[in-house]
Design a protein around this motif. Sequence first.
Motif, PDB file in Angstrom:
ATOM      1  N   UNK A 145       0.730  -1.240   0.076  1.00 15.10           N
ATOM      2  CA  UNK A 145       0.158  -0.072   0.005  1.00 15.10           C
ATOM      3  C   UNK A 145       1.021   1.192   0.039  1.00 15.10           C
ATOM      4  N   UNK A 146       2.017   1.371   0.750  1.00 12.39           N
ATOM      5  CA  UNK A 146       2.982   2.235   0.634  1.00 12.39           C
ATOM      6  C   UNK A 146       3.634   2.680  -0.527  1.00 12.39           C
ATOM      7  N   UNK A 147       4.079   1.612  -0.997  1.00 17.15           N
ATOM      8  CA  UNK A 147       5.068   1.748  -2.180  1.00 17.15           C
ATOM      9  C   UNK A 147       5.178   0.988  -3.382  1.00 17.15           C
TER      10      UNK A 147
ATOM     11  N   UNK B  71      11.924   2.029  -0.033  1.00 19.90           N
ATOM     12  CA  UNK B  71      11.745   1.548   1.235  1.00 19.90           C
ATOM     13  C   UNK B  71      10.650   1.992   2.082  1.00 19.90           C
ATOM     14  N   UNK B  72      10.056   1.062   2.855  1.00 20.43           N
ATOM     15  CA  UNK B  72       8.726   1.349   3.488  1.00 20.43           C
ATOM     16  C   UNK B  72       8.994   0.947   4.793  1.00 20.43           C
ATOM     17  N   UNK B  73       8.875   2.074   5.878  1.00 21.07           N
ATOM     18  CA  UNK B  73       9.075   1.971   7.222  1.00 21.07           C
ATOM     19  C   UNK B  73       7.644   1.175   7.750  1.00 21.07           C
ATOM     20  N   UNK B 145      -2.728   3.934   5.257  1.00 16.52           N
ATOM     21  CA  UNK B 145      -2.033   4.054   3.937  1.00 16.52           C
ATOM     22  C   UNK B 145      -2.991   3.612   2.808  1.00 16.52           C
ATOM     23  N   UNK B 186       8.144  10.391   5.208  1.00 12.50           N
ATOM     24  CA  UNK B 186       7.728  10.042   3.722  1.00 12.50           C
ATOM     25  C   UNK B 186       7.868   8.360   3.676  1.00 12.50           C
ATOM     26  N   UNK B 187       8.896   7.867   4.357  1.00  9.56           N
ATOM     27  CA  UNK B 187       9.050   6.609   3.798  1.00  9.56           C
ATOM     28  C   UNK B 187       8.077   5.714   4.949  1.00  9.56           C
ATOM     29  N   UNK B 190       4.243   6.703   3.050  1.00  4.03           N
ATOM     30  CA  UNK B 190       3.876   6.152   1.724  1.00  4.03           C
ATOM     31  C   UNK B 190       3.803   7.547   0.736  1.00  4.03           C
ATOM     32  N   UNK B 191       4.423   8.665   1.333  1.00  3.83           N
ATOM     33  CA  UNK B 191       4.634   9.848   0.449  1.00  3.83           C
ATOM     34  C   UNK B 191       6.046  10.247  -0.002  1.00  3.83           C
TER      35      UNK B 191
END
Lengths: 243, 243
Positions: A145-147, B71-73, B145, B186-187, B190-191
């Motif tokens: 969903x995020x990336x 990257x997604x945190x 998200x 941002x990570x 999801x922005x």
Amino acid sequence: MKTHDSPLARKLGAFVALSNSDLGVLSDLFRRRRRFVPRKDMIFEGQTNQSAYVMATGWACSYKLLKTGERQIVDFQIPGDFLGLRSVLFRTSDHNIQPITRVDASELTASDLLSAFQRTPRLATAVLWAASRDEAMVVEHLVGLGRRDAIERMAHFLLELYARLRLVGLADRLDYDCPLSQYMLADALGLSAVHVNRVLRQLRDEGLCTFKNGRVVFDNYDGLVDLAGFDRAYLDHEGPLLA
Amino acid sequence: MKTHDSPLARKLGAFVALSNSDLGVLSDLFRRRRRFVPRKDMIFEGQTNQSAYVMATGWACSYKLLKTGERQIVDFQIPGDFLGLRSVLFRTSDHNIQPITRVDASELTASDLLSAFQRTPRLATAVLWAASRDEAMVVEHLVGLGRRDAIERMAHFLLELYARLRLVGLADRLDYDCPLSQYMLADALGLSAVHVNRVLRQLRDEGLCTFKNGRVVFDNYDGLVDLAGFDRAYLDHEGPLLA
DNA sequence: CGCCCCCTTGAGGAGGGTCAAGTTTTGTGG
DNA sequence: CCACAAAACTTGACCCTCCTCAAGGGGGCG
């Protein structure tokens, strides 16, 4: 014995070798069968003293509703999956679970589970493995969903579902039955239903995958894996006991 | 005793009443202190036989990397949080954990935990509560998200962080120190970093909240709660033992 | 037969991304 | 304590994904 072929036994058995006595304890968990009909929630947010279930047949989804009325589906449940495992240990459920098809499931109380674990610690390990895998799927979903963009998300989703269904014997070589509507896909993938439709058409037009009339067919499996950046590692997740 | 004031004791104590002997067992878990420096991962994906940790001071984040390098945190960890609790029970970690500031953490093995649980079952309950709350936060993050727009996401995130920090005594009445860069936000959300900047400015311009020089200040808390549709229920999540 | 759900497709618009350039803050070594 | 470099932040211009609105078609079931 029939229950030794249950989807749950099949799933756990793929990662932890279960003895006959493990399987016996497992099948004891399946005594209280209950049936649910589509669209009537079986677990809902805020409810206390909730049972957990093991799905025997059917599909369900867990979701949350926003104040604005929008819905986000967190995960789908298929045969062999636990429903509300967390809510049985804690007082209130933080999400809803709704059957998508007719669902047959076995009801479990906290004490059923704990006594089964005492009888066979290996089963406890296997159940913890399953819970851990569920959490890994939620994390992977979050990453998507995020990336990932819409088409990657869809491709990844269809591939994950395929891997899960194969594990419990519900997918053939390169296709499977899937009762999800485009509206449900939209609420799971964070898209609009209109865009889901367009994405599915694009996958079909590019010869990657066809989802039509409740059936998913992979026309180019490798191409789809490549597009999605799909890596099964988070699903395989070897159990701590190999023997 | 100093350890009775640890962030973890504080957090667990807010939901389960812990006796002096519970607290003693808890403080035994803090013996092996280790220190980590920013930007050098302390746990990484695929690594086997990983330790778990309890954060004493500092901030960290858990994240996954896509094939494309994005990257997604998944979550941030603050004092009192567990790191890699899942990886200690299972063989390999499915994500990375990286310190954001200098981190002091206590190392835990599986056997440390299990023996502590045997000595005081109430502590086991409390730790399970904490694990369940972590999972609820991941689910809420996923919902954001999928179904919240950028400004709602940011507002919700800042409010959640505030609630978590308050619980361990790291937030004042309506503000807190926050070492996260706009790139990290941002990570997590999801922005793009550019859009994070614009969203923060919008929150400031509208008199809701100011995030500047590592400090978050709520200028209009109620307005922010309203904008985010923030409902603390998923955090409060009463424990199973009240007394 | 008619309703409801689901699927399909088009047109137009908004939210958020990318690229680019400049400014401020933070950290490091002298 | 200063000098400089590296991060981090800021803002503008442009564009692309994906959303919204709208309208029509197919299939199952009471």
